[in-house]
Design an enzyme around this catalytic site. Structure first.
Site, PDB file in Angstrom:
ATOM      1  N   HIS A  20      21.003 -30.126  20.209  1.00  0.00           N
ATOM      2  CA  HIS A  20      22.358 -29.704  20.614  1.00  0.00           C
ATOM      3  C   HIS A  20      22.274 -28.668  21.742  1.00  0.00           C
ATOM      4  O   HIS A  20      23.025 -28.717  22.711  1.00  0.00           O
ATOM      5  CB  HIS A  20      23.102 -29.056  19.442  1.00  0.00           C
ATOM      6  N   LYS A  44      33.599 -35.398   5.105  1.00  0.00           N
ATOM      7  CA  LYS A  44      32.153 -35.292   5.332  1.00  0.00           C
ATOM      8  C   LYS A  44      31.649 -34.083   4.558  1.00  0.00           C
ATOM      9  O   LYS A  44      32.149 -32.973   4.762  1.00  0.00           O
ATOM     10  CB  LYS A  44      31.908 -35.056   6.830  1.00  0.00           C
ATOM     11  N   ARG A  96      21.216 -40.084  22.340  1.00  0.00           N
ATOM     12  CA  ARG A  96      19.777 -40.112  22.079  1.00  0.00           C
ATOM     13  C   ARG A  96      19.281 -41.540  22.278  1.00  0.00           C
ATOM     14  O   ARG A  96      19.282 -42.055  23.374  1.00  0.00           O
ATOM     15  CB  ARG A  96      19.496 -39.616  20.653  1.00  0.00           C
ATOM     16  N   SER A 134      20.428 -33.567  12.915  1.00  0.00           N
ATOM     17  CA  SER A 134      20.693 -32.583  11.863  1.00  0.00           C
ATOM     18  C   SER A 134      20.317 -33.145  10.504  1.00  0.00           C
ATOM     19  O   SER A 134      19.806 -32.424   9.652  1.00  0.00           O
ATOM     20  CB  SER A 134      22.178 -32.188  11.869  1.00  0.00           C
TER      21      SER A 134
HETATM   22  P1  ADP Z   1      28.869 -35.725  14.933  1.00  0.00           P
HETATM   23  O1  ADP Z   1      28.934 -35.510  13.464  1.00  0.00           O
HETATM   24  O2  ADP Z   1      30.195 -35.679  15.620  1.00  0.00           O
HETATM   25  O3  ADP Z   1      28.024 -36.905  15.395  1.00  0.00           O
HETATM   26  P2  ADP Z   1      26.745 -33.842  15.574  1.00  0.00           P
HETATM   27  O4  ADP Z   1      26.883 -32.398  15.326  1.00  0.00           O
HETATM   28  O5  ADP Z   1      25.745 -34.572  14.746  1.00  0.00           O
HETATM   29  O6  ADP Z   1      28.197 -34.416  15.488  1.00  0.00           O
HETATM   30  O7  ADP Z   1      26.404 -34.072  17.099  1.00  0.00           O
HETATM   31  C1  ADP Z   1      27.267 -33.670  18.108  1.00  0.00           C
HETATM   32  C2  ADP Z   1      26.853 -34.345  19.388  1.00  0.00           C
HETATM   33  O8  ADP Z   1      25.537 -33.936  19.733  1.00  0.00           O
HETATM   34  C3  ADP Z   1      26.798 -35.874  19.305  1.00  0.00           C
HETATM   35  O9  ADP Z   1      27.209 -36.398  20.551  1.00  0.00           O
HETATM   36  C4  ADP Z   1      25.341 -36.172  19.074  1.00  0.00           C
HETATM   37  O10 ADP Z   1      24.984 -37.449  19.585  1.00  0.00           O
HETATM   38  C5  ADP Z   1      24.706 -35.062  19.894  1.00  0.00           C
HETATM   39  N1  ADP Z   1      23.364 -34.762  19.413  1.00  0.00           N
HETATM   40  C6  ADP Z   1      22.958 -34.447  18.180  1.00  0.00           C
HETATM   41  N2  ADP Z   1      21.618 -34.260  18.123  1.00  0.00           N
HETATM   42  C7  ADP Z   1      21.165 -34.476  19.384  1.00  0.00           C
HETATM   43  C8  ADP Z   1      19.866 -34.493  20.002  1.00  0.00           C
HETATM   44  N3  ADP Z   1      18.765 -34.272  19.299  1.00  0.00           N
HETATM   45  N4  ADP Z   1      19.802 -34.768  21.310  1.00  0.00           N
HETATM   46  C9  ADP Z   1      20.919 -35.049  22.013  1.00  0.00           C
HETATM   47  N5  ADP Z   1      22.157 -35.071  21.509  1.00  0.00           N
HETATM   48  C10 ADP Z   1      22.292 -34.801  20.213  1.00  0.00           C
END
Ligand code: ADP
Length: 163
Positions: A20, A44, A96, A134
């Site tokens: 992130h 969620k 990703r 995550s």
């Molecule tokens: P959501 O539950 O909305 O998917 P996340 O908190 O998991 O939210 O992720 C928010 C954003 O960050 C999403 O667009 C996700 O694809 C991106 N993201 C999460 N982890 C990574 C990573 N390792 N590299 C790039 N983008 C990421």
């Protein structure tokens, strides 16, 4: 891109990872301000409460350097409405592997159906974060694995406290 433009980076951030932060860092020279919108989604279940997720983001962002101001705010409901309330028309999302693409395309198009001037900007992280999520981090954390390569320091500490 117009540097005056503010952008919204929405997500669950349960918890914030180095992936992130990598996206935020890449986005920061492109915008004048980024609001990280932390979702309160009752359907969620999260490991960290909304307050904890916000607190960890604030601490992690303070640890690092970005090229524009970063604000962390909670949101519930639809992101397009939150964007409209804050007069923002640009969303940032991270992409990703190919596996993210279907869902992200669907979300971006659905958001644009609701508010026609909303655009989603996708950024790719450094290769080393391509497989970082995550949920993977939570699994490793539950089994007390080593997390320091994946998470900002304040989040590593939060895991130590939790487990
Ligand atoms: P959501 O539950 O909305 O998917 P996340 O908190 O998991 O939210 O992720 C928010 C954003 O960050 C999403 O667009 C996700 O694809 C991106 N993201 C999460 N982890 C990574 C990573 N390792 N590299 C790039 N983008 C990421």
């Amino acid at each position: 891109m117009d540097k005056k433009r503010r952008a919204l980076y929405p997500g669950t951030f349960d918890p914030v990872t180095n992936g992130h932060l990598d996206i935020l860092k890449r986005a920061s020279p492109l915008f004048s301000e980024i609001i990280v919108a932390v979702g309160k989604n009752p359907s969620k279940s999260t490991l960290f409460s909304l307050e904890e997720r916000i607190d960890l983001l604030k601490k992690s962002v303070a640890h690092d350097k970005f090229q524009c101001p970063i604000q962390i705010l909670p949101f519930s409901g639809l992101i397009v409405e939150f964007a409209r309330d804050n007069k923002i028309t640009t969303l940032i999302r991270g992409l990703r592997a190919v596996s993210d693409f279907d869902y992200e395309l669907q979300m971006a198009l659905m958001n644009r159906k609701q508010v026609s001037d909303i655009e989603t900007v996708f950024l790719m992280p450094d290769e080393k974060y391509i497989y970082l999520s995550s949920s993977l981090v939570k699994t490793i954390g539950r089994f007390k694995g080593d997390l320091k390569n994946f998470l900002p320091e304040p989040v590593v500490e939060a895991f130590h406290k939790k487990f």
